[in-house]
Design an enzyme around this catalytic site. Structure first.
Site, PDB file in Angstrom:
ATOM      1  N   SER A  75      -3.921 -17.025  -0.178  1.00 21.46           N
ATOM      2  CA  SER A  75      -3.188 -15.826   0.247  1.00 21.46           C
ATOM      3  C   SER A  75      -3.684 -15.189   1.532  1.00 21.46           C
ATOM      4  O   SER A  75      -3.045 -14.277   2.051  1.00 21.46           O
ATOM      5  CB  SER A  75      -3.203 -14.782  -0.869  1.00 21.46           C
ATOM      6  OG  SER A  75      -2.188 -15.066  -1.805  1.00 21.46           O
ATOM      7  N   LYS A  78      -1.171 -14.783   4.296  1.00 20.22           N
ATOM      8  CA  LYS A  78      -0.277 -13.635   4.435  1.00 20.22           C
ATOM      9  C   LYS A  78      -0.632 -12.775   5.642  1.00 20.22           C
ATOM     10  O   LYS A  78       0.206 -12.001   6.121  1.00 20.22           O
ATOM     11  CB  LYS A  78      -0.300 -12.791   3.163  1.00 20.22           C
ATOM     12  CG  LYS A  78       0.340 -13.449   1.949  1.00 20.22           C
ATOM     13  CD  LYS A  78       0.339 -12.505   0.763  1.00 20.22           C
ATOM     14  CE  LYS A  78       1.053 -13.110  -0.441  1.00 20.22           C
ATOM     15  NZ  LYS A  78       0.245 -14.158  -1.100  1.00 20.22           N
ATOM     16  N   ASP A 168       3.422 -23.638 -11.541  1.00 22.01           N
ATOM     17  CA  ASP A 168       3.593 -22.247 -11.124  1.00 22.01           C
ATOM     18  C   ASP A 168       5.050 -21.793 -11.248  1.00 22.01           C
ATOM     19  O   ASP A 168       5.349 -20.624 -11.022  1.00 22.01           O
ATOM     20  CB  ASP A 168       3.158 -22.061  -9.658  1.00 22.01           C
ATOM     21  CG  ASP A 168       1.657 -22.109  -9.478  1.00 22.01           C
ATOM     22  OD1 ASP A 168       0.931 -21.803 -10.444  1.00 22.01           O
ATOM     23  OD2 ASP A 168       1.207 -22.470  -8.374  1.00 22.01           O
ATOM     24  N   SER A 319      -0.821  -8.755  -2.929  1.00 21.37           N
ATOM     25  CA  SER A 319      -0.653 -10.167  -2.562  1.00 21.37           C
ATOM     26  C   SER A 319       0.664 -10.716  -3.101  1.00 21.37           C
ATOM     27  O   SER A 319       0.714 -11.698  -3.830  1.00 21.37           O
ATOM     28  CB  SER A 319      -1.833 -11.000  -3.072  1.00 21.37           C
ATOM     29  OG  SER A 319      -1.961 -12.181  -2.323  1.00 21.37           O
ATOM     30  N   ASN A 320       1.749 -10.082  -2.685  1.00 19.33           N
ATOM     31  CA  ASN A 320       3.074 -10.384  -3.226  1.00 19.33           C
ATOM     32  C   ASN A 320       3.698 -11.577  -2.509  1.00 19.33           C
ATOM     33  O   ASN A 320       4.055 -11.506  -1.332  1.00 19.33           O
ATOM     34  CB  ASN A 320       3.970  -9.149  -3.090  1.00 19.33           C
ATOM     35  CG  ASN A 320       5.296  -9.318  -3.768  1.00 19.33           C
ATOM     36  OD1 ASN A 320       6.065 -10.203  -3.439  1.00 19.33           O
ATOM     37  ND2 ASN A 320       5.592  -8.452  -4.733  1.00 19.33           N
ATOM     38  N   ASN A 321       3.863 -12.678  -3.234  1.00 18.41           N
ATOM     39  CA  ASN A 321       4.407 -13.900  -2.642  1.00 18.41           C
ATOM     40  C   ASN A 321       5.878 -13.774  -2.288  1.00 18.41           C
ATOM     41  O   ASN A 321       6.321 -14.253  -1.234  1.00 18.41           O
ATOM     42  CB  ASN A 321       4.220 -15.068  -3.607  1.00 18.41           C
ATOM     43  CG  ASN A 321       2.784 -15.506  -3.713  1.00 18.41           C
ATOM     44  OD1 ASN A 321       1.912 -15.002  -3.017  1.00 18.41           O
ATOM     45  ND2 ASN A 321       2.519 -16.446  -4.605  1.00 18.41           N
ATOM     46  N   THR A 432      -7.684 -11.181   0.337  1.00 15.16           N
ATOM     47  CA  THR A 432      -8.238 -12.182  -0.559  1.00 15.16           C
ATOM     48  C   THR A 432      -7.298 -13.373  -0.662  1.00 15.16           C
ATOM     49  O   THR A 432      -6.121 -13.295  -0.301  1.00 15.16           O
ATOM     50  CB  THR A 432      -8.434 -11.592  -1.954  1.00 15.16           C
ATOM     51  OG1 THR A 432      -7.172 -11.074  -2.412  1.00 15.16           O
ATOM     52  CG2 THR A 432      -9.450 -10.461  -1.943  1.00 15.16           C
ATOM     53  N   GLY A 433      -7.835 -14.471  -1.185  1.00 15.98           N
ATOM     54  CA  GLY A 433      -7.008 -15.632  -1.471  1.00 15.98           C
ATOM     55  C   GLY A 433      -7.646 -16.440  -2.573  1.00 15.98           C
ATOM     56  O   GLY A 433      -8.876 -16.571  -2.612  1.00 15.98           O
ATOM     57  N   SER A 434      -6.825 -16.995  -3.472  1.00 16.31           N
ATOM     58  CA  SER A 434      -7.390 -17.792  -4.549  1.00 16.31           C
ATOM     59  C   SER A 434      -6.354 -18.720  -5.155  1.00 16.31           C
ATOM     60  O   SER A 434      -5.229 -18.309  -5.453  1.00 16.31           O
ATOM     61  CB  SER A 434      -7.952 -16.884  -5.646  1.00 16.31           C
ATOM     62  OG  SER A 434      -8.569 -17.651  -6.652  1.00 16.31           O
TER      63      SER A 434
END
Length: 485
Positions: A75, A78, A168, A319-321, A432-434
């Site tokens: 993420s 973004k 997912d 963190s809205n995709n 952040t990213g994960s």
């Protein structure tokens, strides 16, 4: 991807004891050695790390490790999407949803088709569709003689991103992308529904199920019961809207989860027909999905989103995709008249090139970072942070980033449980990213003497629990906040 739910008090205390043993002008040998020790942590054995720390004012490099190695950022991607959107679309950009007709009014009758045209708004909700129907009723229309056409052609028909993982697919963060969609709540997880499972007090009895917004577009297979064990699960069967509930919910408790739907445009059609019926408006013709409104159609009612400079707060904090993917395709439509991910990534590349960042040094295939084909280095990300800091919209973008340790959800976001009690608390602004085997932290932090730093740490291919990598990221951020010079 919603991140930042780890608490690492013991890990951070250990990290601080290792990292904060001395304060001198950076990079001093002690600071460099501390960061070297961090990278030598056994959790990183066999992993790939790209790390860079720079002075935000001068851009000079203070520390680096494989800075140009391209890794999957999750993420943190973004940051590219939202910065480019602020430039390409502009801070005042608003998504729009229109109700139009090519017909003539005759009393309470509309002699022609009614078009609901979506321009990609990921924040529109059931109440907004109700308001559109009410606007139509307020004009005295009670009957539509033609078809009800749902125009989602502003974006292409590719509902998922490149190489998104199949497991997912039913999750809120892997929801399908459509120019005509609906969000069930203020988190703006477009293309999803909320499923609320309530367990009765009697063990073994089935849970009750509520869908929000209420719709018969999905079907329920309910094998979940009241009982111990926290084993409740929810998924959607591939290619269908069959929601399968299983396991147990604690007696007297409830579980609320968002689940994606198959074909969001069809869900909107289901909901909007209900909204029209609530207003006493009947449609005599057919339901048409994917039709295009004629250019001669007249706008009867409009709903607009909040401006982009406000939308980036929930997008980046949570963190809205869905929001990131909508922005990507909106940029493609703006720059190339094509609402595609490819046109959107080309628009991002154009923005990067204008900022002096070579887009050939990275690979972007979606807006959210959910694809593992995205490849970005710490150098790329810190270049972006430096370029963004010079833009007129920077303050809005900077404040939209998660802020470490701030417990308010729409302030701390994915960092609200991290770095509490450290010098990075209410200081670090970062993304952040994960994903499985992927973790990243990229952002801005002010050191002990008031100097702002930019940094990025991207880690791939580790086999330990992701929480251990988050501890290392927190150690890094705490150390940077303690630098003195």
């Amino acid at each position: 991807m919603r991140l930042g739910r780890w608490t690492h008090a013991s890990g951070m205390l250990l990290g601080l004891s290792l990292l904060l043993g001395g304060c001198a002008t950076a990079p001093t040998p002690s600071t460099r050695q501390a960061l070297d020790r961090l990278l030598a942590d056994p959790a990183l054995n066999g992993a790939s790390v790209s790390l860079m720390v720079r002075d935000a004012r001068s851009g000079s490099t203070l520390y680096q490790h494989n800075p140009r190695s391209r890794l999957t950022p999750a993420s943190s991607l973004k940051l590219l999407t939202t910065a480019a959107a602020m430039d390409v679309l502009g801070p005042q950009y608003r998504f729009s949803t229109q109700l139009l007709s090519n017909g003539a009014r005759q009393g309470e009758r509309l002699n022609g088709n009614l078009y609901l045209r979506g321009l990609g708004d990921p924040t529109i909700q059931w109440a907004d569709y109700q308001a559109l129907a009410a606007q139509l009723a307020g004009q005295g229309i009670r009957q539509v003689q033609g078809d009800l056409v749902f125009d989602d052609t502003w974006f292409d028909a590719e509902r998922l991103g490149v190489d998104w993982a199949h497991d997912d697919e039913s999750t809120y963060y892997g929801a399908q992308i459509s120019a005509l969609t609906v969000s069930p709540d203020m988190d703006f997880d477009a293309g999803t529904l909320l499923v609320i499972a309530k367990a009765p007090a009697v063990v073994g009895q089935p849970v009750s199920v509520e869908i929000s917004p209420a719709t018969d577009y999905v079907q329920i297979s309910n094998r979940a019961v009241s009982g111990p064990g926290n084993s409740y699960g929810l998924n959607r069967q591939h290619g269908t809207n069959l929601l399968r509930l299983s396991g147990a919910v604690a007696p007297g408790k409830q579980s609320q989860q968002a689940v994606s739907v198959w074909e969001p445009t069809q869900l909107v059609a289901n909901l909007f027909e209900r909204a029209l019926a609530e207003q006493g408006i009947s449609v005599q013709g057919r339901r048409v999905i994917g039709g295009t409104r004629p250019t001669t159609a007249t706008v009867l009612a409009v709903h607009e989103s909040a401006p982009l400079q406000e939308l980036i707060t929930p997008l980046l904090k949570l963190s809205n995709n869905s929001m990131a993917e909508a922005l990507l395709k909106a940029m493609g439509r703006k720059t190339a008249n094509a609402g595609t991910a490819a046109a959107g990534t080309a628009a991002v590349a154009g923005f990067l090139k204008r900022q002096g960042v070579d887009p050939a040094t990275l690979n972007q295939v979606d807006g959210s970072g959910l694809s593992r084909r995205n490849l970005v280095s710490a150098q790329n990300l810190t270049d972006l942070l430096l370029a963004a800091s010079k833009q007129p919209w920077f303050n809005a973008w900077y404040n939209a980033l998660p802020i470490a340790g701030n417990q308010d959800r729409m302030t701390g976001g994915s960092l609200r449980y991290r770095l509490r009690g450290t010098s990075a608390e209410n200081n670090l602004h970062a993304k952040t990213g994960s994903m499985g085997g992927v973790s990243s932290l990229t952002g801005y932090v002010t050191d002990a003497q008031g100097r702002q730093l930019v940094f990025s740490m991207v880690t791939n291919n580790y086999v330990v629990e992701g929480a251990r990598i988050k501890v290392l990221e927190d150690r890094l951020a705490a150390a940077l906040a303690q630098w003195a010079h």
